[in-house]
Each structure stands twice: as C-alpha cells, then as structure tokens.
Design a protein around this motif. Structure first.
Motif, PDB file in Angstrom:
ATOM      1  N   ARG A  68      31.501  20.198  31.236  1.00  0.00           N
ATOM      2  CA  ARG A  68      30.163  21.007  31.185  1.00  0.00           C
ATOM      3  C   ARG A  68      30.627  22.372  30.679  1.00  0.00           C
ATOM      4  O   ARG A  68      31.704  22.875  30.999  1.00  0.00           O
ATOM      5  N   VAL A  69      29.684  22.933  29.735  1.00  0.00           N
ATOM      6  CA  VAL A  69      29.837  24.236  29.317  1.00  0.00           C
ATOM      7  C   VAL A  69      28.587  25.075  29.269  1.00  0.00           C
ATOM      8  O   VAL A  69      27.712  24.546  29.040  1.00  0.00           O
ATOM      9  N   ARG A  70      28.468  26.563  29.382  1.00  0.00           N
ATOM     10  CA  ARG A  70      27.563  27.092  28.934  1.00  0.00           C
ATOM     11  C   ARG A  70      27.907  28.658  28.642  1.00  0.00           C
ATOM     12  O   ARG A  70      29.046  29.008  29.015  1.00  0.00           O
ATOM     13  N   TRP A  71      27.323  29.419  27.962  1.00  0.00           N
ATOM     14  CA  TRP A  71      27.443  30.520  27.592  1.00  0.00           C
ATOM     15  C   TRP A  71      26.213  31.422  27.115  1.00  0.00           C
ATOM     16  O   TRP A  71      25.210  30.920  26.831  1.00  0.00           O
ATOM     17  N   GLY A  72      26.494  32.813  27.189  1.00  0.00           N
ATOM     18  CA  GLY A  72      25.238  33.532  26.804  1.00  0.00           C
ATOM     19  C   GLY A  72      25.675  34.964  26.891  1.00  0.00           C
ATOM     20  O   GLY A  72      26.630  35.507  27.611  1.00  0.00           O
ATOM     21  N   GLY A  73      24.769  36.038  26.400  1.00  0.00           N
ATOM     22  CA  GLY A  73      24.905  37.359  26.575  1.00  0.00           C
ATOM     23  C   GLY A  73      23.808  38.022  27.317  1.00  0.00           C
ATOM     24  O   GLY A  73      22.603  37.749  27.052  1.00  0.00           O
TER      25      GLY A  73
END
Length: 548
Positions: free
Chosen positions: A391-396
């Motif tokens: 599982r991965v997630r990212w953001g700013g």
C-alpha cells in the motif's frame, strides 16, 4: 425453561392474571395435571422474583389470544413458526428456540436458518423496552413493578444460555459433515462473509464450536506438518515429479479438509477483527514449502499449485489471502520474465539500479537518511523490501497565513498489510525524486497485480466503493434511509480531481459519487492511473490494459 414447561403454560395463565386468578387456575389444573407441578407453578407466578424468570421465558407483550395461537402452531405445525411475525423480540426468540428443539426432519440449511433467526431476535432485545412491557402487564395483574434493571438483565443472560443449549442440541443431532455445514452457513450469513460483526449468539456458537473442533484441527495440523516435511525431504533428495505429484495432491486434500472444519472460525475471527493463529500456522507451513520448492529447486508448477490452493482455502484470512495473492503474481511474473532475465540479467540489473537508486538527508538539525534502491527502502533505521509493500499514498498540503503562501508540506506513506512508514518532507525536489522511484518500483507492480486480479474475477474495495473489471459499485447517498449500492459500468462514469481527492461518479446521477483522499486512503494514485490509462485506450474491461 421451555415455553411448554413455563408456569404460565402449565396453569394456562396470562401475565395479566392477578394473584387470585392464578390460585384459581392452579386448583383447576391440579385436577388434570400433576398437583405438585401446579403448586410449583403457582408459587413461581405469585413470587415477584421467581415470576420475573417465568415472564422473560414466556411471551412478553403478546396478548392471551395471540399467545394461544402461536403455541398451537408450536405444538401442531412447528416448521411454520419461522414465518410468524409481529412478535416482540424476546417472544420471537423464545418461540423459535422452543420450535428448534421440536423441529422434525431438518437439514443443515434448516438449522442454520433457525439459528440465524434466534440470534437476530436475541440481538434485538432491549432490557429497558422489555421492562416497560413487563411492568405494563404487572400493573394490570397487581404485582409490583420491576425496578432494578440488573435483575432483568440477569434473566436475559439466562435466556442466552438457554438458547445456546437449544442450538447445540439441534446441531448434535446432525452428522459431523452437516454440523460443519450448518455452522458455516450461519456464520457466513450473519457476518456477511466476515465483513460485519454478527450477533452475540453467533459468537457464542463459534466459541463452542471451536472447542469441539480443536482436537480434530490440532491432529490435522500435525498431519499437514508431517506431509510438508516429507515433501521437502523428497524434493531435496531430487525425487522425480512422478513421486512428488501424489504427495502434493494428498497435502492439498488434507489442507482442504482442515479448512472445511476451520471455515466458520476463520470467518468469525475476521468479523471480530481478530487473527486465527492456527490458519496462519497452517498457511505458513504450506507457503514455506511452496517457496522452498521454487527458490531452491525451480519447481514452479508445484509452487503455483500450492499457492493457488492457499488463495482458495484461506480467502477469509485477509493477510494470508493477500500474501498468497502476491506470491501467485510473483510466480507468474517470474515465469514470464525468466528467459529475458537470463539473457540480459547483468546489464538490466545495473541499468535498473542506476535508475531507481536515490538517497537524501531529511531534517534540519537531526537528519535521517532516506534511501530507495533495488534492495528496498531504508528510513529511520528500518528496511522495507520492495515486494513486501502492498500500500502507498502520497500528497502535499499547501499552507498560508492571511492568504500569503508559507510553503508546502509533503507526506509519503508506504507499508505492508500490518504496518506502515510515514515521511514528512519540506523539499519538493526530494519528494518528486522519491515518488518517481516509488512509483516505478512499487506502484507499477501493484497496478499490474490489481489488473491481473480483476482479470481473474477479483474485486477490490476502496473506501465504500468496490472496484471490479467491468466498473465500480458506488453508493447513492440518501438523507432519511440507508445508502443504496449502485453498480456502474465504465461508460457510465466520470472522474475528476478535487482538493486533495480523486473523485468518481455516475454521469447522470450526482448522488452516486465517491471521493478518495490521496493522503488518507491507500493506493488511490494507482486506482486513478489505471482508470485514466483505461479511458485513453478504451474497452469494456479494465484488465484490457494488460493487452491480453
């Protein structure tokens, strides 16, 4: 206390009869029945504390004529009780329990249905509502009202024990195979295959079942362990496939037999958010053998055979199912790429290493090393193998003060089924470099695994939405009732981006929509990439992206 053994039934009395009427009925019934039983029934109904037990075990809230009608059905047409409605929860539970103990010629499906109805009825009992019903009848009959709710709650728990006894007695009359089938059907139906926590009586049923099944499960687990050791010794001795094949088939059959008995326990533990340790042990034994056969001896077909079996029989054990799914995908990928890897392994490995290797110092004063390479990800002293990440997630997140931008904070999350790591960055250059490599090493693999799973008929849940090969199941929001599940084919859907979210909805219905946070929900970037790539290419199935 069974309904037909209840003091009210013995004396043909109603909860609304006063003390004088009860004594008259006791005298009348003594001429027809055992006088000592009638006198005991009179004592039970005229003593307020003993009376409470009889009231809770009777048909509270049901009038005398209605009570007479349902008791007539109980005695003459038991099977029809399942369809009797307009009863209070406690009355329905008592009636069904009495019926189950008298049900003639029943099958495992019949028992499962009656167990479910009793369990749901018991779950609907509210002590305060029941006290109101009993007190209303006591006002009419002239007996003191129930004040202490704990006394009533104790009687409800006595009912729970009685229902458990009735259910166990019904199950004990079935064959071993039918008993397992009945418990399995009841548990799967009550918990939506483990997705929801079922009624408390279902938990009680499984706890009792597990105790009864423990000896069999432990014995079969030892048989599985012995077979695994025997197969591993044979493969290490380089025995031919003709010798290994019947041994592997026997192991598969024994594991399936074990799983058949363990199935209701697995589903129940899943619904309660618990782990079934025995399933982890058995799956670990077989998975270890599959890995050994492939890694040490190149027995790809046997490894795939064992892995596919694990996916089938341990579908209810989430972590095992996901891990074996990854194993299956990995084996397929390895089989497809083996020739190419042998042909140009060295050059490819070096090129890949240079492309994805990256490291940076994170922090102002106290710095942590962030590194990604073919060996995995290193962050804050912990190593994560790339193929272990599911599982991965990212953001700013942009910040401002009084409308004046003050900078952006970047977040990256990655992990496996049981744990995850989080990274907070201030520098965009580190963020973009790392995300680019995370996508190439992990994102593409996860995207491929999703597509292959969809091609095989699997479905994946993202929040309240369910992804399938032909579309997505979304919820239509309703203000005064439960949300409605709506399946939409790809041609009916539209996607867009909001502030930090990926949105998908039905073109013609604005209430059918789902929004997924890039930073709060796993693998949303992968979901979005798959859909955008699919719509550029066209087709009716998302797995068409595989080009097969």
């Amino acid at each position: 206390m069974d309904l037909l053994e209840n003091p009210f039934h013995i004396l043909s009395a109603s909860p609304r009869d006063d003390r004088r009427r009860i004594m008259e009925l006791a005298d009348e019934r003594s001429l027809l029945l055992d006088s000592s039983a009638c006198m005991q029934a009179r004592s039970d109904l005229t003593n307020p504390r003993k009376r409470l037990s009889a009231e809770v075990a009777w048909l509270p809230g049901i009038g005398p004529k209605r009570a007479e009608d349902v008791l007539s059905i109980l005695e003459s047409s038991t099977s029809d009780l399942i369809d009797v409605d307009k009863l209070t929860s406690i009355a329905r539970a008592n009636l069904l329990a009495a019926g189950l103990s008298r049900l003639p010629n029943y099958t495992s499906d019949d028992v499962a249905e009656w167990i479910l109805e009793i369990a749901w009825a018991f779950d609907d009992i509210d002590p305060e509502d029941l006290r109101v019903i009993i007190n209303e009848e006591r006002v009419v009959s002239g007996f003191p009202e129930v004040i202490d709710l704990s006394n009533l709650e104790s009687e409800i728990q006595e009912r729970r024990r009685y229902y458990r006894q009735v259910i166990k007695s019904a199950l004990d009359k079935l064959s071993a195979k039918e008993l397992v089938e009945a418990v399995t059907v009841a548990v799967e139906s009550a918990t939506d295959d483990g997705e929801e926590h079922g009624p408390i009586l279902i938990d009680d049923l499984v706890d009792s079942y597990e105790v009864e099944a423990q000896e069999f499960l432990e014995k079969e687990e030892e048989n599985i362990r012995a077979l695994v050791e025997k197969i591993q010794a044979a493969v290490d001795e380089e025995q031919p496939d003709s010798v290994l094949n019947p041994m592997v088939n026997k192991l598969i059959q024994v594991v399936k037999n074990w799983d058949t008995v363990a199935q209701p326990i697995q589903v129940s533990t899943k619904s309660r958010g618990l782990d079934h340790e025995a399933s982890y042990r058995v799956a670990g034994l077989v998975r270890g053998l599959a890995i050994h056969m492939f890694n040490e001896h190149g027995k790809l077909d046997f490894s795939k055979q064992l892995t596919n079996m694990l996916q089938e029989v341990f579908a209810e054990v989430v972590e095992v199912a996901e891990r074996t799914a990854e194993d299956a995908d990995a084996l397929d990928e390895i089989a497809e790429q083996r020739a190419q890897l042998i042909e140009n392994a060295k050059n490819h490995a070096e090129e890949w290493r240079r492309e994805i290797t990256y490291e940076a110092d994170v922090g102002v004063i106290f710095k942590d090393k962030l590194r990604i390479s073919p060996e995995g990800i290193e962050w804050k002293g912990r190593h994560w193998a790339l193929d272990s990440i599911t599982r991965v997630r990212w953001g700013g997140t942009r910040h401002s003060v009084n409308g004046v931008p003050t900078g952006t904070t970047y977040h990256i999350f990655f992990g496996n089924d049981s744990d995850y790591a989080s990274i907070e960055l201030k520098k965009e250059v580190i963020y973009t470099n790392f995300i680019d490599r995370l996508w190439k090493t992990v994102g593409v693999r996860l995207l491929t695994e999703y597509l292959e799973g969809l091609q095989d008929g699997k479905k994946y849940r993202f929040g309240s939405a369910v992804l399938s090969d032909y579309g997505m199941e979304l919820e239509r929001k309703k203000l005064f009732s439960s949300n409605e599940r709506v399946f939409c084919r790809w041609r009916e859907l539209v996607i867009w981006n909001g502030a930090g979210v990926f949105c998908i909805g039905k073109k013609e219905d604005k209430k059918v929509v789902a929004a997924f946070s890039y930073q709060d929900e796993d693998n949303i970037h992968i979901l979005e990439a798959a859909i955008r790539m699919f719509w550029k290419r066209g087709g009716d199935r998302l797995s068409n992206l595989l080009g097969e």
